[in-house]
Design a protein around this motif. Sequence first.
Motif, PDB file in Angstrom:
ATOM      1  N   TYR A  75       0.999  -1.133   0.271  1.00  0.00           N
ATOM      2  CA  TYR A  75      -0.265   0.615   0.194  1.00  0.00           C
ATOM      3  C   TYR A  75       0.722   1.483  -0.254  1.00  0.00           C
ATOM      4  CZ  TYR A  75       0.597  -1.198   4.982  1.00  0.00           C
ATOM      5  OH  TYR A  75       1.557  -1.496   6.141  1.00  0.00           O
ATOM      6  N   GLY A  76       0.141   2.319  -0.194  1.00  0.00           N
ATOM      7  CA  GLY A  76       1.274   3.237  -0.468  1.00  0.00           C
ATOM      8  C   GLY A  76       0.479   4.892  -0.028  1.00  0.00           C
ATOM      9  N   GLY A  77       1.176   5.940   0.729  1.00  0.00           N
ATOM     10  CA  GLY A  77       0.343   6.724   1.252  1.00  0.00           C
ATOM     11  C   GLY A  77      -0.123   7.417   2.498  1.00  0.00           C
ATOM     12  N   PHE A  78       0.415   6.510   3.353  1.00  0.00           N
ATOM     13  CA  PHE A  78       0.411   5.846   4.473  1.00  0.00           C
ATOM     14  C   PHE A  78       1.103   6.152   6.019  1.00  0.00           C
ATOM     15  CE2 PHE A  78      -2.583   2.724   3.065  1.00  0.00           C
ATOM     16  CZ  PHE A  78      -3.768   3.301   2.857  1.00  0.00           C
ATOM     17  N   PRO A  79       1.315   6.322   6.870  1.00  0.00           N
ATOM     18  CA  PRO A  79       1.951   6.545   7.861  1.00  0.00           C
ATOM     19  C   PRO A  79       3.545   5.512   8.108  1.00  0.00           C
ATOM     20  CG  PRO A  79       0.225   7.027   8.960  1.00  0.00           C
ATOM     21  CD  PRO A  79      -0.373   6.837   7.907  1.00  0.00           C
ATOM     22  N   ASP A  80       4.068   6.688   7.861  1.00  0.00           N
ATOM     23  CA  ASP A  80       5.925   5.946   8.194  1.00  0.00           C
ATOM     24  C   ASP A  80       5.642   4.337   8.854  1.00  0.00           C
ATOM     25  OD1 ASP A  80       6.596   7.744   6.389  1.00  0.00           O
ATOM     26  OD2 ASP A  80       8.239   8.904   7.956  1.00  0.00           O
ATOM     27  N   PHE A  81       5.336   5.255  10.345  1.00  0.00           N
ATOM     28  CA  PHE A  81       4.870   3.279  11.590  1.00  0.00           C
ATOM     29  C   PHE A  81       4.323   2.144  10.890  1.00  0.00           C
ATOM     30  CE2 PHE A  81       0.970   5.077  12.316  1.00  0.00           C
ATOM     31  CZ  PHE A  81      -0.337   4.665  12.405  1.00  0.00           C
ATOM     32  N   THR A  82       3.750   2.934   9.728  1.00  0.00           N
ATOM     33  CA  THR A  82       3.016   1.112   8.849  1.00  0.00           C
ATOM     34  C   THR A  82       3.378   0.374   8.077  1.00  0.00           C
ATOM     35  OG1 THR A  82       1.590   2.412   7.591  1.00  0.00           O
ATOM     36  CG2 THR A  82       0.311   2.866   9.154  1.00  0.00           C
ATOM     37  N   TYR A  83       4.650   0.428   7.981  1.00  0.00           N
ATOM     38  CA  TYR A  83       5.678  -0.374   7.511  1.00  0.00           C
ATOM     39  C   TYR A  83       6.597  -0.728   8.383  1.00  0.00           C
ATOM     40  CZ  TYR A  83       3.675   2.925   3.397  1.00  0.00           C
ATOM     41  OH  TYR A  83       2.818   3.950   2.515  1.00  0.00           O
ATOM     42  N   GLN A  84       6.178  -0.871   9.603  1.00  0.00           N
ATOM     43  CA  GLN A  84       6.920  -1.128  10.507  1.00  0.00           C
ATOM     44  C   GLN A  84       5.468  -1.949  11.099  1.00  0.00           C
ATOM     45  OE1 GLN A  84      10.042  -0.639  10.449  1.00  0.00           O
ATOM     46  NE2 GLN A  84      10.172   0.510   8.937  1.00  0.00           N
ATOM     47  N   ILE A  85       4.425  -2.963  10.274  1.00  0.00           N
ATOM     48  CA  ILE A  85       3.672  -3.065  11.012  1.00  0.00           C
ATOM     49  C   ILE A  85       4.649  -4.846  10.832  1.00  0.00           C
ATOM     50  CG2 ILE A  85       1.253  -4.317  10.926  1.00  0.00           C
ATOM     51  CD1 ILE A  85       0.453  -1.614  10.354  1.00  0.00           C
ATOM     52  N   GLN A  86       4.106  -5.330  12.249  1.00  0.00           N
ATOM     53  CA  GLN A  86       4.528  -7.278  11.985  1.00  0.00           C
ATOM     54  C   GLN A  86       3.316  -7.584  12.422  1.00  0.00           C
ATOM     55  OE1 GLN A  86       7.932  -8.619  11.444  1.00  0.00           O
ATOM     56  NE2 GLN A  86       8.096  -6.150  10.855  1.00  0.00           N
ATOM     57  N   TYR A  87       2.859  -8.315  11.983  1.00  0.00           N
ATOM     58  CA  TYR A  87       2.239  -9.899  12.148  1.00  0.00           C
ATOM     59  C   TYR A  87       2.464 -10.919  12.126  1.00  0.00           C
ATOM     60  CZ  TYR A  87      -1.863 -12.624  12.695  1.00  0.00           C
ATOM     61  OH  TYR A  87      -2.740 -13.516  12.968  1.00  0.00           O
ATOM     62  N   PRO A  88       3.227 -11.655  13.324  1.00  0.00           N
ATOM     63  CA  PRO A  88       4.065 -12.420  13.475  1.00  0.00           C
ATOM     64  C   PRO A  88       4.306 -13.753  12.851  1.00  0.00           C
ATOM     65  CG  PRO A  88       4.287 -11.473  15.871  1.00  0.00           C
ATOM     66  CD  PRO A  88       3.594 -10.792  14.155  1.00  0.00           C
ATOM     67  N   ALA A  89       2.455 -14.311  12.701  1.00  0.00           N
ATOM     68  CA  ALA A  89       1.967 -15.644  12.744  1.00  0.00           C
ATOM     69  C   ALA A  89       2.399 -16.792  12.058  1.00  0.00           C
ATOM     70  CB  ALA A  89       0.604 -15.739  11.692  1.00  0.00           C
ATOM     71  N   PRO A  90       2.765 -18.314  12.440  1.00  0.00           N
ATOM     72  CA  PRO A  90       3.467 -18.680  11.449  1.00  0.00           C
ATOM     73  C   PRO A  90       2.736 -19.127  10.683  1.00  0.00           C
ATOM     74  CG  PRO A  90       2.333 -19.609  13.389  1.00  0.00           C
ATOM     75  CD  PRO A  90       2.017 -17.936  13.807  1.00  0.00           C
ATOM     76  N   GLY A  91       3.715 -19.722  10.331  1.00  0.00           N
ATOM     77  CA  GLY A  91       3.169 -20.207   8.831  1.00  0.00           C
ATOM     78  C   GLY A  91       2.977 -21.806   8.754  1.00  0.00           C
ATOM     79  N   ALA A  92       2.555 -22.250   8.140  1.00  0.00           N
ATOM     80  CA  ALA A  92       1.940 -23.755   7.632  1.00  0.00           C
ATOM     81  C   ALA A  92       2.741 -24.761   6.378  1.00  0.00           C
ATOM     82  CB  ALA A  92       0.605 -23.921   7.783  1.00  0.00           C
ATOM     83  N   PRO A  93       3.769 -24.678   6.423  1.00  0.00           N
ATOM     84  CA  PRO A  93       4.530 -25.431   5.461  1.00  0.00           C
ATOM     85  C   PRO A  93       3.947 -26.814   5.242  1.00  0.00           C
ATOM     86  CG  PRO A  93       5.849 -24.211   6.797  1.00  0.00           C
ATOM     87  CD  PRO A  93       4.400 -25.117   8.006  1.00  0.00           C
ATOM     88  N   ALA A  94       3.365 -27.752   6.089  1.00  0.00           N
ATOM     89  CA  ALA A  94       3.134 -29.118   6.367  1.00  0.00           C
ATOM     90  C   ALA A  94       1.605 -29.282   5.016  1.00  0.00           C
ATOM     91  CB  ALA A  94       2.676 -30.178   7.260  1.00  0.00           C
TER      92      ALA A  94
END
Length: 276
Positions: A75-94
């Motif tokens: 996305y673009g045009g949002f506050p700088d901190f929104t480009y540091q957001i983390q959602y650290p959910a694990p993946g599910a490779p299997a």
Amino acid sequence: MTNRLPVYAISHGGGPWPWIKDLMPVDWAPLEQSLQAIPSEAGVAPKAVLVISGHWEQHAFTVQTSPNPPMLYDYGGFPDFTYQIQYPAPGAPAIAERTQQLLADAGLPAAADPNRGFDHGVFAPLYVMYPDAEVPVFQLSMLRGYDPAAHLAAGRALAPLRDEGVLIVGSGLPSFHDLSKFGPASSGPSIEFDDWLTETMVEFTGAERSERLLDWAKAPSARVCHPREDHFIPLLVAVGAAEDEPGVRQYHEDGFMGGHTASSGYRIGEPIAAMA
């Protein structure tokens, strides 16, 4: 009684909205409450959430296979901190590998991507649904060209995952997605298409519902609401995964994003809790 999870076709909102609610002149409460309700409504904690996002398309149905997916700030045009957001959910490779095999067994083009990150069609609504990021999450791309029949077929192929603890979510803006027309110009067309879509999702099941969705472009104001159908097509995968089961409108508002736009989201299949 069954352990089959329901399926959802959601509106994922705009950009990183859960982190900037107080900075926008928009009432996000209807959408937020509908997403917050999904974990308890589904009835059990899923083993993983599979998300088909309107922000990823490939030449084959491509599965995200990273055990720890990175972030993709698409996305673009949002506050700088929104480009540091983390959602650290694990993946599910299997489970991702099984997903790819189910697609291939159905004769559909299937591939894997070990590098793909969570786009905002995934991390924004999932943050609202599972804010602690404890549930594994992985993505499936759309197929380039947006063939409705192929996406219904993909959903049918993936239906067994529902019995294996996987929550399938089609994430887009199924009622209306034309960024140039949000505002008064969207009111009439979005209401017309939203009415048709809700009738289709709620009043029809099985082959009748699927046939209507295959011909979605003939619906009232369809091409006004979706000049490019990237945010509609995820709903087709969700429907295919629960083709013969009833749908309900789980979310609705007529003033989406503070404007004049109708927006809805749907659940297909009964919550496990309702069957206990």
